[in-house]
Design a protein around this motif. Structure first.
Motif, PDB file in Angstrom:
ATOM      1  N   GLN A   1       8.695   9.634   5.058  1.00 34.44           N
ATOM      2  CA  GLN A   1       8.511   9.870   3.618  1.00 34.44           C
ATOM      3  C   GLN A   1       7.666  11.125   3.377  1.00 34.44           C
ATOM      4  O   GLN A   1       7.921  11.875   2.437  1.00 34.44           O
ATOM      5  CB  GLN A   1       7.830   8.671   2.956  1.00 34.44           C
ATOM      6  N   LEU A   2       6.647  11.335   4.217  1.00 34.85           N
ATOM      7  CA  LEU A   2       5.787  12.510   4.055  1.00 34.85           C
ATOM      8  C   LEU A   2       6.584  13.811   4.184  1.00 34.85           C
ATOM      9  O   LEU A   2       6.266  14.813   3.542  1.00 34.85           O
ATOM     10  CB  LEU A   2       4.661  12.501   5.090  1.00 34.85           C
ATOM     11  N   GLN A   3       7.638  13.790   4.989  1.00 35.95           N
ATOM     12  CA  GLN A   3       8.437  14.999   5.176  1.00 35.95           C
ATOM     13  C   GLN A   3       9.116  15.427   3.871  1.00 35.95           C
ATOM     14  O   GLN A   3       9.359  16.612   3.661  1.00 35.95           O
ATOM     15  CB  GLN A   3       9.459  14.791   6.293  1.00 35.95           C
ATOM     16  N   LYS A   4       9.361  14.472   2.994  1.00 35.80           N
ATOM     17  CA  LYS A   4       9.956  14.810   1.688  1.00 35.80           C
ATOM     18  C   LYS A   4       9.001  15.645   0.844  1.00 35.80           C
ATOM     19  O   LYS A   4       9.415  16.278  -0.115  1.00 35.80           O
ATOM     20  CB  LYS A   4      10.329  13.542   0.928  1.00 35.80           C
ATOM     21  N   TYR A   5       7.726  15.610   1.205  1.00 37.04           N
ATOM     22  CA  TYR A   5       6.709  16.365   0.469  1.00 37.04           C
ATOM     23  C   TYR A   5       6.273  17.611   1.238  1.00 37.04           C
ATOM     24  O   TYR A   5       5.196  18.146   1.011  1.00 37.04           O
ATOM     25  CB  TYR A   5       5.508  15.469   0.155  1.00 37.04           C
ATOM     26  N   GLY A   6       7.107  18.054   2.159  1.00 37.32           N
ATOM     27  CA  GLY A   6       6.849  19.309   2.859  1.00 37.32           C
ATOM     28  C   GLY A   6       5.996  19.198   4.102  1.00 37.32           C
ATOM     29  O   GLY A   6       5.581  20.204   4.665  1.00 37.32           O
ATOM     30  N   VAL A   7       5.707  17.970   4.553  1.00 40.61           N
ATOM     31  CA  VAL A   7       4.916  17.776   5.764  1.00 40.61           C
ATOM     32  C   VAL A   7       5.881  17.804   6.954  1.00 40.61           C
ATOM     33  O   VAL A   7       6.798  16.986   7.039  1.00 40.61           O
ATOM     34  CB  VAL A   7       4.145  16.438   5.721  1.00 40.61           C
ATOM     35  N   HIS A   8       5.690  18.783   7.842  1.00 37.30           N
ATOM     36  CA  HIS A   8       6.551  18.914   9.020  1.00 37.30           C
ATOM     37  C   HIS A   8       5.695  18.731  10.271  1.00 37.30           C
ATOM     38  O   HIS A   8       4.710  19.443  10.471  1.00 37.30           O
ATOM     39  CB  HIS A   8       7.241  20.283   9.037  1.00 37.30           C
ATOM     40  N   PHE A   9       6.090  17.778  11.092  1.00 38.68           N
ATOM     41  CA  PHE A   9       5.333  17.458  12.297  1.00 38.68           C
ATOM     42  C   PHE A   9       5.780  18.340  13.455  1.00 38.68           C
ATOM     43  O   PHE A   9       6.971  18.502  13.702  1.00 38.68           O
ATOM     44  CB  PHE A   9       5.492  15.982  12.637  1.00 38.68           C
ATOM     45  N   LYS A  10       4.801  18.910  14.152  1.00 37.40           N
ATOM     46  CA  LYS A  10       5.084  19.767  15.305  1.00 37.40           C
ATOM     47  C   LYS A  10       5.629  18.932  16.472  1.00 37.40           C
ATOM     48  O   LYS A  10       6.377  19.437  17.299  1.00 37.40           O
ATOM     49  CB  LYS A  10       3.815  20.489  15.769  1.00 37.40           C
ATOM     50  N   CYS A  11       5.206  17.689  16.540  1.00 40.11           N
ATOM     51  CA  CYS A  11       5.670  16.782  17.596  1.00 40.11           C
ATOM     52  C   CYS A  11       6.671  15.814  16.962  1.00 40.11           C
ATOM     53  O   CYS A  11       6.906  15.849  15.769  1.00 40.11           O
ATOM     54  CB  CYS A  11       4.488  16.014  18.179  1.00 40.11           C
ATOM     55  N   GLY A  12       7.235  14.948  17.730  1.00 40.04           N
ATOM     56  CA  GLY A  12       8.154  13.958  17.168  1.00 40.04           C
ATOM     57  C   GLY A  12       7.424  12.951  16.298  1.00 40.04           C
ATOM     58  O   GLY A  12       6.209  12.777  16.406  1.00 40.04           O
ATOM     59  N   ILE A  13       8.180  12.275  15.448  1.00 41.40           N
ATOM     60  CA  ILE A  13       7.612  11.253  14.554  1.00 41.40           C
ATOM     61  C   ILE A  13       6.940  10.140  15.367  1.00 41.40           C
ATOM     62  O   ILE A  13       5.893   9.632  14.974  1.00 41.40           O
ATOM     63  CB  ILE A  13       8.712  10.670  13.632  1.00 41.40           C
ATOM     64  N   ASP A  14       7.526   9.768  16.494  1.00 45.49           N
ATOM     65  CA  ASP A  14       6.940   8.684  17.296  1.00 45.49           C
ATOM     66  C   ASP A  14       5.535   9.033  17.773  1.00 45.49           C
ATOM     67  O   ASP A  14       4.620   8.211  17.688  1.00 45.49           O
ATOM     68  CB  ASP A  14       7.821   8.360  18.506  1.00 45.49           C
TER      69      ASP A  14
ATOM     70  N   MET B   1       0.831  -1.200   0.000  1.00 46.81           N
ATOM     71  CA  MET B   1       0.000   0.000   0.000  1.00 46.81           C
ATOM     72  C   MET B   1       0.869   1.255   0.000  1.00 46.81           C
ATOM     73  O   MET B   1       0.584   2.226  -0.699  1.00 46.81           O
ATOM     74  CB  MET B   1      -0.942   0.009   1.208  1.00 46.81           C
ATOM     75  N   TRP B   2       1.942   1.234   0.770  1.00 49.40           N
ATOM     76  CA  TRP B   2       2.818   2.399   0.839  1.00 49.40           C
ATOM     77  C   TRP B   2       3.500   2.693  -0.491  1.00 49.40           C
ATOM     78  O   TRP B   2       3.714   3.833  -0.844  1.00 49.40           O
ATOM     79  CB  TRP B   2       3.850   2.216   1.945  1.00 49.40           C
ATOM     80  N   ARG B   3       3.842   1.630  -1.242  1.00 46.67           N
ATOM     81  CA  ARG B   3       4.431   1.860  -2.574  1.00 46.67           C
ATOM     82  C   ARG B   3       3.428   2.589  -3.466  1.00 46.67           C
ATOM     83  O   ARG B   3       3.776   3.493  -4.214  1.00 46.67           O
ATOM     84  CB  ARG B   3       4.884   0.539  -3.189  1.00 46.67           C
ATOM     85  N   GLU B   4       2.168   2.198  -3.361  1.00 49.38           N
ATOM     86  CA  GLU B   4       1.118   2.886  -4.114  1.00 49.38           C
ATOM     87  C   GLU B   4       0.912   4.300  -3.579  1.00 49.38           C
ATOM     88  O   GLU B   4       0.631   5.223  -4.339  1.00 49.38           O
ATOM     89  CB  GLU B   4      -0.191   2.102  -4.036  1.00 49.38           C
ATOM     90  N   MET B   5       1.061   4.467  -2.257  1.00 50.65           N
ATOM     91  CA  MET B   5       0.904   5.781  -1.652  1.00 50.65           C
ATOM     92  C   MET B   5       1.976   6.749  -2.155  1.00 50.65           C
ATOM     93  O   MET B   5       1.714   7.931  -2.350  1.00 50.65           O
ATOM     94  CB  MET B   5       0.979   5.688  -0.128  1.00 50.65           C
ATOM     95  N   ASP B   6       3.180   6.249  -2.390  1.00 45.36           N
ATOM     96  CA  ASP B   6       4.243   7.105  -2.913  1.00 45.36           C
ATOM     97  C   ASP B   6       3.828   7.723  -4.252  1.00 45.36           C
ATOM     98  O   ASP B   6       4.092   8.888  -4.514  1.00 45.36           O
ATOM     99  CB  ASP B   6       5.553   6.322  -3.059  1.00 45.36           C
ATOM    100  N   GLU B   7       3.142   6.937  -5.077  1.00 45.89           N
ATOM    101  CA  GLU B   7       2.629   7.457  -6.354  1.00 45.89           C
ATOM    102  C   GLU B   7       1.575   8.533  -6.101  1.00 45.89           C
ATOM    103  O   GLU B   7       1.560   9.567  -6.770  1.00 45.89           O
ATOM    104  CB  GLU B   7       2.024   6.326  -7.197  1.00 45.89           C
ATOM    105  N   PHE B   8       0.686   8.280  -5.145  1.00 37.70           N
ATOM    106  CA  PHE B   8      -0.348   9.259  -4.793  1.00 37.70           C
ATOM    107  C   PHE B   8       0.293  10.565  -4.340  1.00 37.70           C
ATOM    108  O   PHE B   8      -0.126  11.651  -4.746  1.00 37.70           O
ATOM    109  CB  PHE B   8      -1.251   8.692  -3.685  1.00 37.70           C
TER     110      PHE B   8
END
Length: 198
Positions: free
Chosen positions: A140-153, A70-77
């Motif tokens: 991976q989302l961070q590569k698309y400009g998504v920055h999390f206010k909290c830690g990834i965990d 699913m994640w491989r398909e999500m990368d395309e999305f």
């Protein structure tokens, strides 16, 4: 302990995953026994334990493999929608994944009861490995400009909790599901993700 060549090991592992997915999808994790898995796979019960410590461990391996597809398909999305603002991109990605579950019946049928059962039955390191896989996807989302206010965990555990909650909405109409998920995601993602307008 049975001895298998590397080729035999891979063939058996793939067959166990294939038959396990079929059985778990049809009957649910609680109702499937190791005896049924080995009978469907055509191996001895002792051979099962040279691959997995329990049926729950096999289930998590299958779930992880399905998620990777699913994640491989999500990368395309993500690539197709990369111009969306970060928060909206994350929201649309989450909604896309929920719709995509139609292609993955074993994952779709998981709910809070399944999650509680797995947490009770599996060793903490197996659960931790699964959480680590999920956090890799948020990286991976961070590569698309998504920055999390909290830690990834924290973001990972929050979104995992949402995913389980959303699976509990399956009795609702598709329109109600989308509305409810949209409302919840708008609130949660506002707390999790920095947007350019913040």
């Amino acid at each position: 302990m049975p001895r298998f060549s590397d080729t035999e090991k891979e063939r058996i592992r793939q067959k166990m995953m294939q038959e396990g997915e079929r059985l778990f999808t049809t009957f649910g994790i609680k109702k499937v026994s190791i005896d049924e898995i080995v009978q469907a796979t055509g191996i001895a019960k002792g051979s099962f334990y040279s691959f997995y410590t329990s049926k729950e461990h096999l289930y998590m391996d299958i779930a992880g493999s399905l998620q990777m597809k699913m994640w491989r398909e999500m990368d395309e999305f993500l690539e197709e929608n990369k111009l969306l603002p970060p928060r909206e991109l994350c929201k649309q990605c989450f909604l896309w994944m929920f719709r995509k579950l139609e292609s993955y019946p074993m994952l779709k049928q998981a709910d809070s009861e399944t999650a509680e059962y797995l947490y009770r039955k599996l060793p903490p390191e197996v659960i931790a490995a699964h959480t680590k896989d999920d956090s890799h996807e948020l990286d991976q989302l961070q590569k698309y400009g998504v920055h999390f206010k909290c830690g990834i965990d924290i973001a990972t555990k929050t979104l995992q909790t949402l995913a389980i909650s959303f699976l509990n909405l399956q009795q609702d109409t598709a329109a109600d599901q989308q509305t409810i998920m949209g409302i919840i995601l708008d609130g949660v993602l506002k707390e999790l993700i920095s947007d350019e307008s913040d």
